[in-house]
Motif scaffolding. Sequence first.
Motif, PDB file in Angstrom:
ATOM      1  N   MET A 100       0.832  -1.202   0.045  1.00  9.98           N
ATOM      2  CA  MET A 100      -0.148  -0.029  -0.042  1.00  9.98           C
ATOM      3  C   MET A 100       0.841   1.115  -0.039  1.00  9.98           C
ATOM      4  SD  MET A 100      -3.209  -0.050   2.412  1.00  9.98           S
ATOM      5  CE  MET A 100      -3.885   1.684   2.166  1.00  9.98           C
ATOM      6  N   ASP A 101       0.673   2.174  -0.884  1.00 12.24           N
ATOM      7  CA  ASP A 101       1.563   3.341  -0.892  1.00 12.24           C
ATOM      8  C   ASP A 101       0.467   4.558  -0.937  1.00 12.24           C
ATOM      9  OD1 ASP A 101       3.341   5.091  -2.191  1.00 12.24           O
ATOM     10  OD2 ASP A 101       4.077   3.614  -3.497  1.00 12.24           O
ATOM     11  N   SER A 102      -0.094   5.181  -2.066  1.00 10.03           N
ATOM     12  CA  SER A 102      -0.982   6.203  -1.870  1.00 10.03           C
ATOM     13  C   SER A 102      -2.132   5.945  -1.282  1.00 10.03           C
ATOM     14  CB  SER A 102      -1.020   6.939  -3.174  1.00 10.03           C
ATOM     15  OG  SER A 102      -1.874   6.046  -3.964  1.00 10.03           O
ATOM     16  N   GLY A 103      -2.536   4.481  -1.457  1.00 13.99           N
ATOM     17  CA  GLY A 103      -4.027   4.083  -0.961  1.00 13.99           C
ATOM     18  C   GLY A 103      -5.062   4.359  -2.126  1.00 13.99           C
ATOM     19  N   ARG A 104      -4.474   4.904  -3.250  1.00 12.68           N
ATOM     20  CA  ARG A 104      -5.667   5.197  -4.275  1.00 12.68           C
ATOM     21  C   ARG A 104      -6.262   3.610  -4.905  1.00 12.68           C
ATOM     22  NH1 ARG A 104      -1.694   9.391  -6.424  1.00 12.68           N
ATOM     23  NH2 ARG A 104      -2.844  11.431  -5.815  1.00 12.68           N
ATOM     24  N   ARG A 116     -20.488  -4.901  -3.751  1.00 11.22           N
ATOM     25  CA  ARG A 116     -20.985  -6.480  -4.402  1.00 11.22           C
ATOM     26  C   ARG A 116     -21.677  -7.319  -3.155  1.00 11.22           C
ATOM     27  NH1 ARG A 116     -16.499  -7.474  -9.208  1.00 11.22           N
ATOM     28  NH2 ARG A 116     -16.792  -5.413 -10.135  1.00 11.22           N
ATOM     29  N   LYS A 117     -21.788  -6.684  -1.774  1.00 12.04           N
ATOM     30  CA  LYS A 117     -22.393  -7.228  -0.854  1.00 12.04           C
ATOM     31  C   LYS A 117     -21.538  -8.501  -0.177  1.00 12.04           C
ATOM     32  CE  LYS A 117     -26.933  -5.314  -1.505  1.00 12.04           C
ATOM     33  NZ  LYS A 117     -26.650  -4.455  -3.043  1.00 12.04           N
ATOM     34  N   PRO A 118     -20.405  -8.596  -0.135  1.00  3.16           N
ATOM     35  CA  PRO A 118     -19.738  -9.891   0.707  1.00  3.16           C
ATOM     36  C   PRO A 118     -20.570 -10.135   1.937  1.00  3.16           C
ATOM     37  CG  PRO A 118     -18.421  -7.866   0.405  1.00  3.16           C
ATOM     38  CD  PRO A 118     -19.489  -7.367  -0.572  1.00  3.16           C
ATOM     39  N   ALA A 119     -20.316 -11.002   2.720  1.00  3.16           N
ATOM     40  CA  ALA A 119     -20.540 -11.238   4.027  1.00  3.16           C
ATOM     41  C   ALA A 119     -19.639 -10.349   4.769  1.00  3.16           C
ATOM     42  CB  ALA A 119     -20.705 -12.799   4.423  1.00  3.16           C
ATOM     43  N   SER A 120     -18.247 -10.563   4.484  1.00  3.29           N
ATOM     44  CA  SER A 120     -17.292  -9.611   5.241  1.00  3.29           C
ATOM     45  C   SER A 120     -16.253  -9.248   4.113  1.00  3.29           C
ATOM     46  CB  SER A 120     -16.742 -10.382   6.654  1.00  3.29           C
ATOM     47  OG  SER A 120     -16.245 -11.372   5.858  1.00  3.29           O
ATOM     48  N   PHE A 121     -15.293  -8.234   4.600  1.00  2.00           N
ATOM     49  CA  PHE A 121     -14.530  -7.933   3.532  1.00  2.00           C
ATOM     50  C   PHE A 121     -13.340  -7.155   4.481  1.00  2.00           C
ATOM     51  CE2 PHE A 121     -12.157  -4.655   0.877  1.00  2.00           C
ATOM     52  CZ  PHE A 121     -12.569  -5.165  -0.311  1.00  2.00           C
ATOM     53  N   LYS A 122     -12.477  -7.757   4.296  1.00  2.00           N
ATOM     54  CA  LYS A 122     -10.848  -7.103   4.729  1.00  2.00           C
ATOM     55  C   LYS A 122      -9.891  -7.221   3.765  1.00  2.00           C
ATOM     56  CE  LYS A 122     -11.917  -8.033   9.504  1.00  2.00           C
ATOM     57  NZ  LYS A 122     -11.274  -8.513  10.917  1.00  2.00           N
ATOM     58  N   VAL A 123      -8.828  -6.261   4.071  1.00  2.00           N
ATOM     59  CA  VAL A 123      -7.960  -5.971   3.353  1.00  2.00           C
ATOM     60  C   VAL A 123      -6.562  -6.436   4.265  1.00  2.00           C
ATOM     61  CG1 VAL A 123      -6.384  -4.464   2.008  1.00  2.00           C
ATOM     62  CG2 VAL A 123      -8.903  -4.323   2.158  1.00  2.00           C
ATOM     63  N   ILE A 124      -5.651  -7.275   3.614  1.00  2.00           N
ATOM     64  CA  ILE A 124      -4.426  -7.303   4.015  1.00  2.00           C
ATOM     65  C   ILE A 124      -3.356  -7.205   3.201  1.00  2.00           C
ATOM     66  CG2 ILE A 124      -5.434  -9.266   5.696  1.00  2.00           C
ATOM     67  CD1 ILE A 124      -3.342 -11.225   4.549  1.00  2.00           C
ATOM     68  N   THR A 125      -2.192  -6.346   3.823  1.00  2.00           N
ATOM     69  CA  THR A 125      -1.043  -6.062   2.780  1.00  2.00           C
ATOM     70  C   THR A 125       0.152  -6.626   3.380  1.00  2.00           C
ATOM     71  OG1 THR A 125      -0.037  -4.264   1.625  1.00  2.00           O
ATOM     72  CG2 THR A 125      -0.869  -3.818   3.873  1.00  2.00           C
ATOM     73  N   LEU A 126       1.035  -7.006   2.453  1.00  2.00           N
ATOM     74  CA  LEU A 126       2.319  -7.513   2.879  1.00  2.00           C
ATOM     75  C   LEU A 126       3.329  -6.219   3.698  1.00  2.00           C
ATOM     76  CD1 LEU A 126       4.479  -9.759   3.687  1.00  2.00           C
ATOM     77  CD2 LEU A 126       5.335  -9.558   1.394  1.00  2.00           C
ATOM     78  N   LEU A 127       3.415  -5.169   2.839  1.00  3.51           N
ATOM     79  CA  LEU A 127       4.015  -4.035   3.042  1.00  3.51           C
ATOM     80  C   LEU A 127       3.132  -2.796   3.147  1.00  3.51           C
ATOM     81  CD1 LEU A 127       6.915  -4.615   0.443  1.00  3.51           C
ATOM     82  CD2 LEU A 127       6.888  -5.301   3.199  1.00  3.51           C
ATOM     83  N   ASP A 128       3.471  -1.733   3.883  1.00  2.00           N
ATOM     84  CA  ASP A 128       2.753  -0.673   4.109  1.00  2.00           C
ATOM     85  C   ASP A 128       3.698   0.528   3.875  1.00  2.00           C
ATOM     86  OD1 ASP A 128       0.976   1.396   4.118  1.00  2.00           O
ATOM     87  OD2 ASP A 128       0.016   0.837   6.032  1.00  2.00           O
ATOM     88  N   LYS A 129       3.738   1.392   3.487  1.00  2.00           N
ATOM     89  CA  LYS A 129       4.251   2.912   3.285  1.00  2.00           C
ATOM     90  C   LYS A 129       3.201   3.914   3.584  1.00  2.00           C
ATOM     91  CE  LYS A 129       7.681   2.338  -0.598  1.00  2.00           C
ATOM     92  NZ  LYS A 129       7.826   2.796  -1.940  1.00  2.00           N
ATOM     93  N   PRO A 130       3.055   4.103   4.964  1.00  2.00           N
ATOM     94  CA  PRO A 130       2.193   4.912   5.368  1.00  2.00           C
ATOM     95  C   PRO A 130       2.741   6.459   5.050  1.00  2.00           C
ATOM     96  CG  PRO A 130       3.128   3.869   7.246  1.00  2.00           C
ATOM     97  CD  PRO A 130       3.777   3.361   5.985  1.00  2.00           C
ATOM     98  N   ASP A 131       3.752   6.683   4.948  1.00  2.00           N
ATOM     99  CA  ASP A 131       4.364   8.084   4.739  1.00  2.00           C
ATOM    100  C   ASP A 131       4.027   8.529   3.222  1.00  2.00           C
ATOM    101  OD1 ASP A 131       5.876   7.718   6.824  1.00  2.00           O
ATOM    102  OD2 ASP A 131       7.770   7.862   6.016  1.00  2.00           O
ATOM    103  N   ARG A 132       3.383   7.761   2.392  1.00  2.00           N
ATOM    104  CA  ARG A 132       3.051   7.901   0.801  1.00  2.00           C
ATOM    105  C   ARG A 132       1.737   8.465   0.764  1.00  2.00           C
ATOM    106  NH1 ARG A 132       6.228   8.295  -3.755  1.00  2.00           N
ATOM    107  NH2 ARG A 132       4.998   6.804  -4.626  1.00  2.00           N
ATOM    108  N   ARG A 133       0.939   8.096   1.863  1.00  2.00           N
ATOM    109  CA  ARG A 133      -0.668   7.925   1.644  1.00  2.00           C
ATOM    110  C   ARG A 133      -1.271   9.228   1.353  1.00  2.00           C
ATOM    111  NH1 ARG A 133      -0.613   3.763   2.897  1.00  2.00           N
ATOM    112  NH2 ARG A 133      -1.697   3.058   4.779  1.00  2.00           N
TER     113      ARG A 133
END
Length: 173
Positions: A100-104, A116-133
């Motif tokens: 995840m970089d800018s988050g766009r 699309r109405k999933p029962a649940s929805f989560k996001v996982i990422t191996l790496l995150d660069k929060p400074d670029r959000r």
Amino acid sequence: MAEKVGILIGEAEVEAKIEEMAAAISKEYEGKTVHIIGVLKGSVFFMCELAKKLTIPVTMDFMSVSSYGDGTTSSGIVRLVKDLDESIEGREVILIEDIMDSGRTLSYLVKILKERKPASFKVITLLDKPDRRVVDIEPDMTGFIIPDRFVVGYGLDCAQKYRNLPYIGVIEE
Ligand code: PRP
């Protein structure tokens, strides 16, 4: 000219982190089937390693998006290139990202997939660069928070190279 690639996070450390993430997901979704969605191409290596370590039933699908831009700077407009093959309605969906970089990208995907109405929805990422959000969005689970450096390996590329490195590398200036 060939770039010099250093090691930011070694193979054993990445493997151990994925093992830990898989254990947490297997526990959280015990008794359920998770439908994991990979965002091509970068997430493929992480997704495969994670899926192999999950102890719950897993189904998989893929999608592909691209950002318009001049190659180095993104315009922020995300376009759907390949949609999912299957419906996600009523399913326990986990979106898998390598970084995840800018988050766009994530912001766009969350918007279209939640409709699309999933029962649940989560996001996982191996790496995150929060400074670029630039968009106010956070993953539900992150492997490593990293500094704003050009990383490659484990799915991440530099002009399509280095995706196959079994560690998180960094292009040295
Ligand atoms: C990368 C990554 C994410 C996105 C994150 O994909 O896999 O999808 O960029 O950036 P953002 O937070 O600024 O939107 P990329 O467009 O490089 O494609 P690839 O996975 O095919 O390498």
